[in-house]
Design a protein around this motif. Sequence first.
Motif, short mmCIF file in Angstrom:
data_model
loop_
_atom_site.label_atom_id
_atom_site.label_comp_id
_atom_site.label_asym_id
_atom_site.label_seq_id
_atom_site.Cartn_x
_atom_site.Cartn_y
_atom_site.Cartn_z
N UNK A 1 0.77 -1.14 -0.03
CA UNK A 1 0.16 0.02 0.30
C UNK A 1 0.85 1.45 0.15
N UNK A 2 2.01 1.18 0.68
CA UNK A 2 2.87 2.33 0.78
C UNK A 2 3.28 2.68 -0.60
N UNK A 3 3.78 1.58 -1.57
CA UNK A 3 4.55 1.61 -2.53
C UNK A 3 3.32 2.05 -3.70
N UNK A 4 2.16 1.57 -3.51
CA UNK A 4 1.09 1.97 -4.40
C UNK A 4 0.91 3.71 -3.97
N UNK A 5 1.00 4.21 -2.99
CA UNK A 5 1.00 5.41 -2.57
C UNK A 5 1.96 6.19 -3.39
N UNK A 6 3.27 5.59 -3.30
CA UNK A 6 4.54 6.66 -4.01
C UNK A 6 4.38 6.29 -5.22
N UNK A 7 3.81 5.23 -6.07
CA UNK A 7 3.38 5.27 -7.46
C UNK A 7 2.27 6.28 -7.83
N UNK A 8 1.10 6.51 -7.23
CA UNK A 8 0.26 7.40 -7.45
C UNK A 8 0.89 8.80 -7.19
N UNK A 9 1.69 9.06 -6.13
CA UNK A 9 2.25 10.30 -5.93
C UNK A 9 2.93 10.80 -7.15
N UNK A 10 3.87 9.85 -7.77
CA UNK A 10 4.56 10.10 -9.01
C UNK A 10 3.62 10.21 -9.99
N UNK A 11 2.64 9.93 -10.39
CA UNK A 11 1.72 10.05 -11.35
C UNK A 11 1.21 11.51 -11.33
N UNK A 12 1.20 12.32 -10.33
CA UNK A 12 0.68 13.66 -10.28
C UNK A 12 1.67 14.76 -9.97
N UNK A 13 3.15 14.25 -10.15
CA UNK A 13 4.14 15.20 -9.94
C UNK A 13 4.18 16.52 -10.55
N UNK A 14 3.59 16.36 -11.79
CA UNK A 14 3.70 17.74 -12.71
C UNK A 14 2.68 18.50 -12.58
N UNK A 15 1.35 18.03 -12.26
CA UNK A 15 0.02 18.85 -12.04
C UNK A 15 0.03 19.22 -10.52
N UNK A 16 0.32 18.58 -9.38
CA UNK A 16 0.23 18.77 -8.05
C UNK A 16 1.72 18.47 -7.24
N UNK A 17 2.64 19.23 -7.78
CA UNK A 17 3.98 18.91 -7.03
C UNK A 17 3.96 18.82 -5.55
N UNK A 18 3.32 19.73 -5.00
CA UNK A 18 3.34 19.85 -3.58
C UNK A 18 2.69 18.59 -3.04
N UNK A 19 1.48 18.24 -3.32
CA UNK A 19 0.74 16.76 -2.95
C UNK A 19 1.57 15.47 -3.12
N UNK A 20 2.08 15.80 -4.27
CA UNK A 20 3.11 14.52 -4.80
C UNK A 20 4.30 14.11 -3.82
N UNK A 21 4.70 15.40 -3.37
CA UNK A 21 6.04 15.29 -2.38
C UNK A 21 5.72 14.67 -1.21
N UNK A 22 4.31 15.20 -0.51
CA UNK A 22 4.13 14.88 0.74
C UNK A 22 3.56 13.46 0.67
N UNK A 23 3.02 13.06 -0.42
CA UNK A 23 2.38 11.84 -0.25
C UNK A 23 3.43 10.42 -0.51
N UNK A 24 4.34 10.98 -1.35
CA UNK A 24 5.73 10.25 -1.38
C UNK A 24 6.46 10.22 -0.20
N UNK A 25 6.65 10.99 0.43
CA UNK A 25 7.44 11.32 1.51
C UNK A 25 6.84 10.74 2.78
N UNK A 26 5.36 10.52 2.74
CA UNK A 26 4.64 9.63 3.68
C UNK A 26 4.76 8.10 3.66
N UNK A 27 4.83 7.68 2.45
CA UNK A 27 5.06 6.44 2.05
C UNK A 27 6.42 5.99 2.53
N UNK A 28 7.52 6.59 2.35
CA UNK A 28 8.79 6.25 2.62
C UNK A 28 8.89 6.50 4.05
N UNK A 29 8.18 7.40 4.71
CA UNK A 29 8.55 7.70 6.31
C UNK A 29 7.90 6.67 7.17
#
Length: 526
Positions: free
Chosen positions: A221-249
Motif C-alpha cells: 500500500x505504501x508503494x502504491x501511494x508512492x506510485x500514485x504520488x509520482x503520477x501527479x508530480x507535474x500537476x500537483x508537485x506539493x501533494x506529490x511530495x507529501x504523499x511520496x514522503x509519507x510512504x517512505x517515512x
Amino acid sequence: MKLYNITKKALLVSLLTIAGCTNNFEDINTNPNGFTQEQLEQDFNHIRSSFKPIFNNLQVLDPVWVYQLQQGLNADIWSGYMATPTPFAGNINNTTYSLVNGWNGFIWDYAYRNVMYNAYYIANNSKDKYDQFYALSLILKVEGMHRVTDIFGPIIYSDFGSLETTIAYDSQEEVYNQMFEELDFAVGELTTRYNAGEPSTFTATDLSGYEGDYKQWVKFANTLRLRLAMHIVKINPVLAKTEAEKAIAHEFGVLTTNDDIFKVVSPVYTNPIATISGSWLDIRMSADMESILGGYEDPRVATYFDTSAEFPGEYKGVRTAIDLVAKADHQDFSGIGSIVRSNEIVLMTAAEAYFLRAEGALRGWTMGGTAQSFYEQGIALSFEQHGASGAAAYISDNVKTAQDYVDPNFPVNNALAVNNVTVAWDDLATNEIKLQKIITQKWIAGFPEGQEAWTDYRRTGYPKLFPALVNYSGGTIDSQLGPRRINFAQSEISNNAGGVATGVAHLGGPDNGGTRLWWDTTGPNF
C-alpha cells in the motif's frame, strides 16, 4: 454490462446489510441452503468470497480474449512493450489509433463488475465491524481502479452505488484524493493490527503471495501511494511530495526485496499473454523493445522474449502502427517468453519502488538515499528477479545505447534509434537525461505490465518510442505522442448519458484518444 443495474444491486446489498441490524434480521437473512448468518460469519465466508473476483480481474485472467481487449490491444502496445502482427478489422483499430469502442468498453465493464462491485460489497459487510477486511479491500480497490482512471480520466467513484438515474463522475483529481485517503485508512488499520500481534484472518483468502501478512500488505500500500504520488508530480508537485514522503517515512516502508513483489498467484490460470502470444500468435516483441534491449545487450531479453521462428537465434520485434496486410508477414517474429508462462501475474515489483525513489530523490524529496543509489539498486534487483547475470557490468556501461530498428521483410518500417541514452549514471548530466535513464530502466524492469509503462510514457515522454507510420485517428491522436486515453465506455453512453456528460466536463476536452488526462500535462518534467 449495464453499470446502472450493477450499482443498484450494490445498493441493495447495502440496504440488506443495514436491514440485518433490525429486528427482522433472521427473517430477511434466512439462507435457503440451511446456513444461518451466524454460521456464514463464523469464518468470514460472507466477506472472503468477494475477494477472489477482485484478484482475478485486476488484470483479467479469464477469459483470455477479455484480457486481450482489456489491456493487450491498448496499454501493452501503446507502452512500447508489444506489438501485434494481426491486421484486426482491416488494420483499422487501436494499434493504428482508430479506437474501437466495442473493444475498449471491456476495460470499464470488467473493472466495475468485478473490482468495484465486490469492493463495495465487502465495504458494506465489513466496515466498522471487520475493518481488517475493509482495509484490504480498499488497497485492492485502489490498485484496480487507479488503472481505470489512468485510462479514462474521470470515472464513477464516490457515487458508486447511487440509485439516481444519472450517476455522476468524479474528476480524476477527486479520485486520486479519495484514493490517498483510502490508503491512509488501510495502512493505519493494518499497521495497528500487526503491531498488536493480531493473527491474520486473510491467509486463506490471499491470492497475492503475501499469505495474509498484514505487514506485507502495508508495504505494498505504501508503494502504491508512492506510485500514485509520482503520477501527479507535474500537476500537483506539493501533494506529490507529501504523499511520496509519507510512504517512505512509514515504519514498514515500501517494497525492497524480490520477496515483496505484489503478484496474483492463481491456482487455476496462467498469464493470458502466454496464450495470446504462444497459441494465437497475436502479440509479438515490439520494435522498441528490440531497439533498446538489443542496443544494451540486455540479458533479460532471454526471459522476456523467445527468439524468432523466422530468424533463428535472433530477437525480432514488430513496429506498431504500420501498414499490416497479412498476419503471416510478422507472426514468426519473437513471441513473449517464459516470463508469462506462469500462474504468477506480477503487478508491482520491488525494482519499481527503487526507480520511484530514484525519481523522487532526483526531485529533491526525502527518499532515504540518492537518485543514483536507488537507480542502480533497481537495475540490480530486476536482474536478480529474472535470474540474469552481469548486473554490475551493465550498470557501469557508458557506451551502449539503443540500436536502429530493421524490419527484414518490409524496409519501409525501418527506423533510426530514438532513445539514445546509456545505462551508466552520470552526475554531470542534466536532470532530464537522468530522468530518461531512470524511466528507461524502470520501463525495462516493469515488463510485461504495460499499464504502468503506458502511464509513465504519457507523463514523462520516456522512453522515447518510434512514432506511428499509419494513423487512422482522423487527426485526434498525434503520431509522435500516441494515444493519451480511451473514450468513455459505450455501455455508459447508452445507460448513463448524463453521467458521461459530467465526465466530459471534468475532462476539459473532447471524449477522444487525444485529450490529455488531469496529470498528463504539456509542461516540462522539471
